[in-house]
Design a protein around this motif. Structure first.
Motif, PDB file in Angstrom:
ATOM      1  N   THR A   1       0.823  -1.216   0.000  1.00  0.00           N
ATOM      2  CA  THR A   1       0.000   0.000   0.000  1.00  0.00           C
ATOM      3  C   THR A   1       0.855   1.264   0.000  1.00  0.00           C
ATOM      4  O   THR A   1       0.417   2.306  -0.495  1.00  0.00           O
ATOM      5  N   GLN A   2       2.078   1.171   0.541  1.00  0.00           N
ATOM      6  CA  GLN A   2       2.933   2.350   0.637  1.00  0.00           C
ATOM      7  C   GLN A   2       3.751   2.599  -0.620  1.00  0.00           C
ATOM      8  O   GLN A   2       4.348   3.663  -0.764  1.00  0.00           O
ATOM      9  N   ASN A   3       3.803   1.619  -1.515  1.00  0.00           N
ATOM     10  CA  ASN A   3       4.645   1.745  -2.711  1.00  0.00           C
ATOM     11  C   ASN A   3       3.818   1.406  -3.950  1.00  0.00           C
ATOM     12  O   ASN A   3       3.584   0.231  -4.253  1.00  0.00           O
ATOM     13  N   ALA A   4       3.408   2.424  -4.668  1.00  0.00           N
ATOM     14  CA  ALA A   4       2.563   2.229  -5.845  1.00  0.00           C
ATOM     15  C   ALA A   4       3.295   1.523  -6.988  1.00  0.00           C
ATOM     16  O   ALA A   4       2.657   1.092  -7.953  1.00  0.00           O
ATOM     17  N   GLN A   5       4.627   1.405  -6.898  1.00  0.00           N
ATOM     18  CA  GLN A   5       5.388   0.745  -7.953  1.00  0.00           C
ATOM     19  C   GLN A   5       5.372  -0.771  -7.823  1.00  0.00           C
ATOM     20  O   GLN A   5       5.747  -1.470  -8.768  1.00  0.00           O
ATOM     21  N   ILE A   6       4.950  -1.299  -6.679  1.00  0.00           N
ATOM     22  CA  ILE A   6       4.884  -2.745  -6.505  1.00  0.00           C
ATOM     23  C   ILE A   6       3.664  -3.258  -7.265  1.00  0.00           C
ATOM     24  O   ILE A   6       2.543  -2.821  -7.017  1.00  0.00           O
ATOM     25  N   PRO A   7       3.851  -4.190  -8.201  1.00  0.00           N
ATOM     26  CA  PRO A   7       2.769  -4.514  -9.134  1.00  0.00           C
ATOM     27  C   PRO A   7       1.687  -5.443  -8.588  1.00  0.00           C
ATOM     28  O   PRO A   7       0.581  -5.476  -9.134  1.00  0.00           O
TER      29      PRO A   7
ATOM     30  N   PRO B   1      -5.876  -2.576   5.245  1.00  0.00           N
ATOM     31  CA  PRO B   1      -5.861  -1.124   5.117  1.00  0.00           C
ATOM     32  C   PRO B   1      -7.077  -0.632   4.365  1.00  0.00           C
ATOM     33  O   PRO B   1      -7.955  -1.402   3.993  1.00  0.00           O
ATOM     34  N   GLY B   2      -7.130   0.670   4.110  1.00  0.00           N
ATOM     35  CA  GLY B   2      -8.203   1.207   3.289  1.00  0.00           C
ATOM     36  C   GLY B   2      -8.046   0.761   1.851  1.00  0.00           C
ATOM     37  O   GLY B   2      -6.948   0.758   1.300  1.00  0.00           O
ATOM     38  N   ALA B   3      -9.140   0.364   1.236  1.00  0.00           N
ATOM     39  CA  ALA B   3      -9.094  -0.144  -0.129  1.00  0.00           C
ATOM     40  C   ALA B   3      -8.522   0.838  -1.145  1.00  0.00           C
ATOM     41  O   ALA B   3      -7.860   0.423  -2.090  1.00  0.00           O
ATOM     42  N   PRO B   4      -8.749   2.170  -1.012  1.00  0.00           N
ATOM     43  CA  PRO B   4      -8.201   3.075  -2.020  1.00  0.00           C
ATOM     44  C   PRO B   4      -6.692   2.992  -2.184  1.00  0.00           C
ATOM     45  O   PRO B   4      -6.165   3.259  -3.269  1.00  0.00           O
ATOM     46  N   LYS B   5      -5.972   2.607  -1.130  1.00  0.00           N
ATOM     47  CA  LYS B   5      -4.517   2.517  -1.226  1.00  0.00           C
ATOM     48  C   LYS B   5      -4.080   1.363  -2.131  1.00  0.00           C
ATOM     49  O   LYS B   5      -2.991   1.381  -2.680  1.00  0.00           O
ATOM     50  N   VAL B   6      -4.912   0.352  -2.239  1.00  0.00           N
ATOM     51  CA  VAL B   6      -4.573  -0.807  -3.050  1.00  0.00           C
ATOM     52  C   VAL B   6      -4.832  -0.532  -4.524  1.00  0.00           C
ATOM     53  O   VAL B   6      -4.163  -1.070  -5.405  1.00  0.00           O
TER      54      VAL B   6
END
Length: 242
Positions: free
Chosen positions: A152-158, A171-176
């Motif tokens: 969730t903290q790293n948008a580059q992880i695919p 966590p909150g779904a928007p982060k995913v």
């Protein structure tokens, strides 16, 4: 073989109810760039974290799994070996407060250690024939909390694989966002939070999947099914280079 095939038929969609070859067949060896187990030590906030880098054979960039385990005895070595046969590197490191490593294990420190492992792969991608754009955390038990936090903290992880996610890990779904998530739950109390997370992300993450397995927290009676589903799902998200 029949009970195993039946188990997979019940767990997987009909189109994917097959045994992945990585479970049963060793690949033809690459004599110049063979598969190897490499001891590694990764620094994290002043603490050296010991571990093993399961290096896949071949010299092309491989996708890499960060294997994040919890506090128990299950270290998922069979899963690491199967993933490597399927063309994946696997980095398995002991976090602070586990396996004799100094420090105290908390969700926060485990996430910090996962960040250090991810940075290690990125920094040493050439050395370990790793594709820096295809680094996927796979978390088991408490390790799933760290894997999801890293994701969730790293948008580059695919993508991410979560096995028996603890309640406090969702966590909150928007982060995913739209990235694919593979979730496993067992008869260990992990199903409700796993289902809640999938329901929250499914509208924006259509490739995500939840597999509930009728087994214990160690997945002791369905290890082969666990491996087959994981390898099959990852193969549909990525194409390892051999």
């Amino acid at each position: 073989m029949r009970p195993f095939v039946l188990a997979l038929a019940l767990l997987l969609p009909a189109a994917h109810a097959q045994i992945n070859s990585a479970l049963l067949v060793d690949p033809n060896p690459d004599l110049k760039f063979p598969a190897r187990n490499l001891d590694v030590t990764i620094p994290s906030h002043g603490t050296p974290l010991p571990g093993v880098f399961y290096l896949a054979e071949g010299n092309k960039p491989h996708p890499t799994v960060l294997l994040l385990n919890g506090l128990g005895s299950e270290q998922n070595g069979d899963l690491a070996q199967t993933l490597r046969r399927a063309g994946w590197n696997v980095l398995a490191v002991h976090s602070r407060g586990t396996a004799g490593v100094t420090g105290t294990y908390t969700p926060a420190t485990a996430t910090e250690d996962a960040e250090a492992e991810s940075a290690f792969v990125q920094t040493n991608a050439t050395t370990y024939f790793a594709d820096p754009k295809k680094v996927v955390p796979l978390g088991y038990s408490e390790g799933a909390t760290a894997a999801l936090a890293l994701f969730t903290q790293n948008a580059q992880i695919p993508a991410v694989v979560l096995i028996s996610l603890p309640t406090q890990g969702a966590p909150g779904a928007p982060k995913v966002a739209t990235r694919p998530v593979l979730l496993f739950s067992a008869e260990d109390g992990s199903a409700p939070q796993t289902e809640a997370l999938l329901l929250a992300i499914k509208p924006t993450s259509p490739h995500s999947l939840h597999m509930h397995m009728r087994t214990d927290h160690n997945y002791a009676t369905l290890r082969i099914a666990l491996q087959s589903i994981t390898v099959d799902w990852l193969a549909r998200q990525f194409r390892p280079e051999h």
